[in-house]
Write an enzyme that holds these catalytic residues in place. Sequence first.
Site, PDB file in Angstrom:
ATOM      1  N   ALA A 150       0.798  -1.224   0.000  1.00 38.42           N
ATOM      2  CA  ALA A 150       0.000   0.000   0.000  1.00 38.42           C
ATOM      3  C   ALA A 150       0.831   1.274   0.000  1.00 38.42           C
ATOM      4  O   ALA A 150       0.415   2.292  -0.545  1.00 38.42           O
ATOM      5  CB  ALA A 150      -0.917  -0.018   1.217  1.00 38.42           C
ATOM      6  N   GLU A 167     -18.077   6.350  -1.597  1.00 37.26           N
ATOM      7  CA  GLU A 167     -18.502   5.597  -2.775  1.00 37.26           C
ATOM      8  C   GLU A 167     -19.460   4.473  -2.351  1.00 37.26           C
ATOM      9  O   GLU A 167     -20.461   4.212  -3.009  1.00 37.26           O
ATOM     10  CB  GLU A 167     -17.283   5.009  -3.506  1.00 37.26           C
ATOM     11  CG  GLU A 167     -17.665   4.281  -4.788  1.00 37.26           C
ATOM     12  CD  GLU A 167     -16.467   3.860  -5.638  1.00 37.26           C
ATOM     13  OE1 GLU A 167     -15.332   4.287  -5.350  1.00 37.26           O
ATOM     14  OE2 GLU A 167     -16.693   3.088  -6.591  1.00 37.26           O
ATOM     15  N   GLY A 176     -43.822 -13.319 -13.853  1.00 39.63           N
ATOM     16  CA  GLY A 176     -43.901 -14.492 -14.729  1.00 39.63           C
ATOM     17  C   GLY A 176     -42.975 -14.337 -15.925  1.00 39.63           C
ATOM     18  O   GLY A 176     -41.884 -13.758 -15.808  1.00 39.63           O
TER      19      GLY A 176
END
Length: 381
Positions: A180, A244, A341
Amino acid sequence: MQRTLFDPDHEAFRETMRFFVDRTLRPNAERHAAEHRIDRDCWREAGRAGLLGLEVSETYGGTGAQDYRFNAVFNEELARFGAAYASCFGIHADVVAPYLVDLGTAEQRTQWLPRMCTGEVVTAIAMTEPSGGSDLANLRTRATADGADWVIDGAKTFITNGGSADLVVVAARTGPGPGARGVSLFLVDTTRPGFHRGRILDKVGQPESDTAELFFDGLRVPADALLGEVGQGFISLMQRLPQERIGVAIGNIANTDQILTETLDYVKGRQAFGQPIGSFQHNKFLLAELFTKVQVTQSFVDTCVDAHTRHALTAEEAAMAKWWSAEIQSDVLDHCVQLHGGYGYMNEYRVARAWKDARVNKIWAGSNEIMKELIGRKLGL
Ligand SMILES: Cc1cc2nc3c(=O)[nH]c(=O)nc-3n(C[C@H](O)[C@H](O)[C@H](O)COP(=O)(O)OP(=O)(O)OC[C@H]3O[C@@H](n4cnc5c(N)ncnc54)[C@H](O)[C@@H]3O)c2cc1C
């Protein structure tokens, strides 16, 4: 239930949003789906209506609302119409704009924000790579310092607005090792040599959006394309992903409520065995359950929106709202298809399209498994 989250100002903004959806998006939606993009006129119309600058101060052409509940209304009304619209406009106005507002220099804001607010510039954010999206810290796209410039090489995939974006926030590795710490963010002007778009991806749902692959081949950007500090990109992403994710949750539940309400109308009108199909006890109980699930989820999402408006929403709460709302949406829309349906399986019916559109909500913005991983970690596990 009466929602207590919004004031009359938010409801007035909702009317503006509905007007925009009805006048600008609805008449063009079939074309957007066929062409796999939202045309630039619609973006400009959103800009003219003042919808794209909610997070942006008036200095840079926005409305400077500074109240996340307006973003929530923006998201809800787009998602009620179609999930792809919430995603495309949301990435631009609700995700990318805050990066520039929070991390951009005065020059970067001046260069991009006014045109983002008018819809002249459309934006994207590119984190995910062909080699993986969940393990973001191990992304491979590399930016190498060369004199005062950076040279970017690599590839991104599944990028929302990727087919048309003029500006892309790109996460790239600037540090020596994996992990990271070596990730930085860049503002990539897509007219630069070395930027290439791949194909518009053929998705299961949300055909209106131009999700694309992006390639960077010796793409040279100036030093002032760096957004935020070198090596701080991963932290910046982590700090902004909750917005987000709550945005996704807001859209999920608004879309679900809309399609369920439309389904209720359908089961009242459709007859079988001499009675409306909704009145069979099985369907009546099912609908009672589905409406309860939506109401309960709406209450939690509203609580999260309220917290986010007060800047108090935690990453784990946003993760909870995101995965839970996606599961409820998936469950409810599947029943809505069943209640229609055979018509529920026909693309000309909104319920069929909404069902396909919704599937990605369990995958993107951090998959549901990654959301549970985040929550689990907070539990000390
Ligand atoms: C239509 C669409 C639009 C998108 N838009 C964007 C965008 O604009 N910008 C952007 O950067 N990205 C975007 N994405 C990418 C999205 O965020 C990623 O697809 C997502 O993060 C998952 O990454 P992946 O597809 O590489 O799956 P992978 O990371 O390969 O994961 C595959 C599976 O493994 C599971 N998994 C991975 N790690 C773990 C773990 N530790 N524990 C349990 N399970 C795990 C995942 O949950 C998933 O089910 C978009 C995706 C789609 C489909």
